[in-house]
Each structure stands twice: as C-alpha cells, then as structure tokens.
Motif scaffolding. Structure first.
Motif, PDB file in Angstrom:
ATOM      1  N   LEU A  21      -0.413 -17.402   2.114  1.00  0.00           N
ATOM      2  CA  LEU A  21      -1.705 -17.433   1.425  1.00  0.00           C
ATOM      3  C   LEU A  21      -2.755 -18.275   2.154  1.00  0.00           C
ATOM      4  N   PRO A  22      -2.408 -19.444   2.700  1.00  0.00           N
ATOM      5  CA  PRO A  22      -3.418 -20.172   3.472  1.00  0.00           C
ATOM      6  C   PRO A  22      -3.954 -19.368   4.663  1.00  0.00           C
ATOM      7  N   GLN A  23      -3.082 -18.597   5.315  1.00  0.00           N
ATOM      8  CA  GLN A  23      -3.545 -17.774   6.441  1.00  0.00           C
ATOM      9  C   GLN A  23      -4.452 -16.637   5.950  1.00  0.00           C
ATOM     10  N   ILE A  24      -4.069 -16.018   4.836  1.00  0.00           N
ATOM     11  CA  ILE A  24      -4.932 -14.971   4.270  1.00  0.00           C
ATOM     12  C   ILE A  24      -6.285 -15.553   3.896  1.00  0.00           C
ATOM     13  N   HIS A  25      -6.300 -16.710   3.278  1.00  0.00           N
ATOM     14  CA  HIS A  25      -7.562 -17.347   2.884  1.00  0.00           C
ATOM     15  C   HIS A  25      -8.404 -17.745   4.096  1.00  0.00           C
ATOM     16  N   ARG A  26      -7.750 -18.126   5.170  1.00  0.00           N
ATOM     17  CA  ARG A  26      -8.488 -18.454   6.396  1.00  0.00           C
ATOM     18  C   ARG A  26      -9.159 -17.201   6.961  1.00  0.00           C
ATOM     19  N   LEU A  27      -8.444 -16.071   6.926  1.00  0.00           N
ATOM     20  CA  LEU A  27      -8.982 -14.827   7.476  1.00  0.00           C
ATOM     21  C   LEU A  27      -9.977 -14.152   6.539  1.00  0.00           C
ATOM     22  N   PHE A  28      -9.818 -14.373   5.251  1.00  0.00           N
ATOM     23  CA  PHE A  28     -10.685 -13.768   4.234  1.00  0.00           C
ATOM     24  C   PHE A  28     -11.178 -14.870   3.310  1.00  0.00           C
ATOM     25  N   PRO A  29     -12.140 -15.681   3.764  1.00  0.00           N
ATOM     26  CA  PRO A  29     -12.572 -16.865   3.013  1.00  0.00           C
ATOM     27  C   PRO A  29     -13.083 -16.558   1.605  1.00  0.00           C
ATOM     28  N   HIS A  30     -13.602 -15.366   1.389  1.00  0.00           N
ATOM     29  CA  HIS A  30     -14.105 -15.029   0.054  1.00  0.00           C
ATOM     30  C   HIS A  30     -12.992 -15.060  -0.992  1.00  0.00           C
ATOM     31  N   LEU A  31     -11.740 -14.822  -0.583  1.00  0.00           N
ATOM     32  CA  LEU A  31     -10.623 -14.892  -1.521  1.00  0.00           C
ATOM     33  C   LEU A  31     -10.334 -16.332  -1.921  1.00  0.00           C
ATOM     34  N   ALA A  32     -10.390 -17.227  -0.965  1.00  0.00           N
ATOM     35  CA  ALA A  32     -10.123 -18.641  -1.248  1.00  0.00           C
ATOM     36  C   ALA A  32     -11.205 -19.208  -2.155  1.00  0.00           C
TER      37      ALA A  32
END
Length: 142
Positions: A114-125
């Motif tokens: 999840l941290p990697q996904i949030h880094r790649l897709f900041p709008h999700l974080a």
C-alpha cells in the motif's frame, strides 16, 4: 472516483487468491484481471484499461524482468510493481533497469504494497482509502 484497475500476475494460484482477497477489502482498488504467465499478462494488458500491474519475477516462460520491459514498451502509462520472494539489491536494480516503478518483497506484501501504491498514485493516499492492514493470519506470502 473510479477504483484503480489492477492486473495481478503470478504463477501461483494461492498467492493470486490471497493477494486478491487483500486488495478486495479496499474500495479504491479493483483486481480487474489475473494472469498466471507473462504471455497471458501481455494479452490482458492489451485488452484491458489498466492502471497498475503487480508482477511476480519467477514466471514460467518469459520472466518478470522481460515482461516488465514488454509492458513498458506496449503500455507505458501503466505502473508496474514487482512483487516477489526474490529480494536483494541485484534483483531490485534489475527491476528498475527493466522499467518497474516499485519493488515489494512478498514477505512484506501487507505492509509494503500500500505505501508503494500510494507513492505511485498520491490521490489515493490523500483520500485516506485502503490503509487498514489485514490481521497477521491473512498475509499473502505464497
């Protein structure tokens, strides 16, 4: 907001099922398709409108590094996260050279993905979705 469309690529059905269950608990993430080989993954990527590919390195036939290169060439807008048991500086370097956007060891899947996904897709974080970890017994490590 539409969920992130994910292709899950791993030659082990158990890992695909467990990882899919982990991702299904997040309303902002959707496993749009699964593949057990590089060839199948490339076929799906050509047909589907994907945002992210979670890709194992140890596939039969074409390996994950070459699959990453092919995906990058054919679908440059799709993000690729390598998810594998094969860890170490050399694996990470080769994944980066091949064009992967991130690398997560399967042993760290629940805490690292999840941290990697949030880094790649900041709008999700920033939306605050998909951040609750699963209990320890639900960690996918196959």
């Amino acid at each position: 907001m539409a969920p992130l469309r994910i292709l899950l690529v791993d030659d082990h059905a158990t890992f695909r099922a467990t990882a899919g269950a982990f991702l299904a608990d997040r309303p902002d993430l959707l496993v749009a398709a699964e593949a057990e080989s590089a060839e199948e993954a490339l076929d799906v990527a050509r047909r589907e409108n994907l945002d992210l590919v979670l890709l194992d390195l140890g596939l039969g036939g074409i390996n994950g590094f070459d699959t990453t290169r092919l995906l990058r060439r054919e679908r440059p807008q799709v993000r690729i996260i390598i998810v594998t048991l094969h860890d170490g500086a050399e694996f990470r370097r080769l994944a980066e050279v091949a064009g992967a956007d991130a690398f997560v060891n399967k042993a760290d899947f629940v805490t690292g993905l999840l941290p990697q996904i949030h880094r790649l897709f900041p709008h999700l974080a920033s939306a605050g979705h998909g951040t609750a970890p699963l209990p320890a017994e639900d960690h996918p490590t196959a």
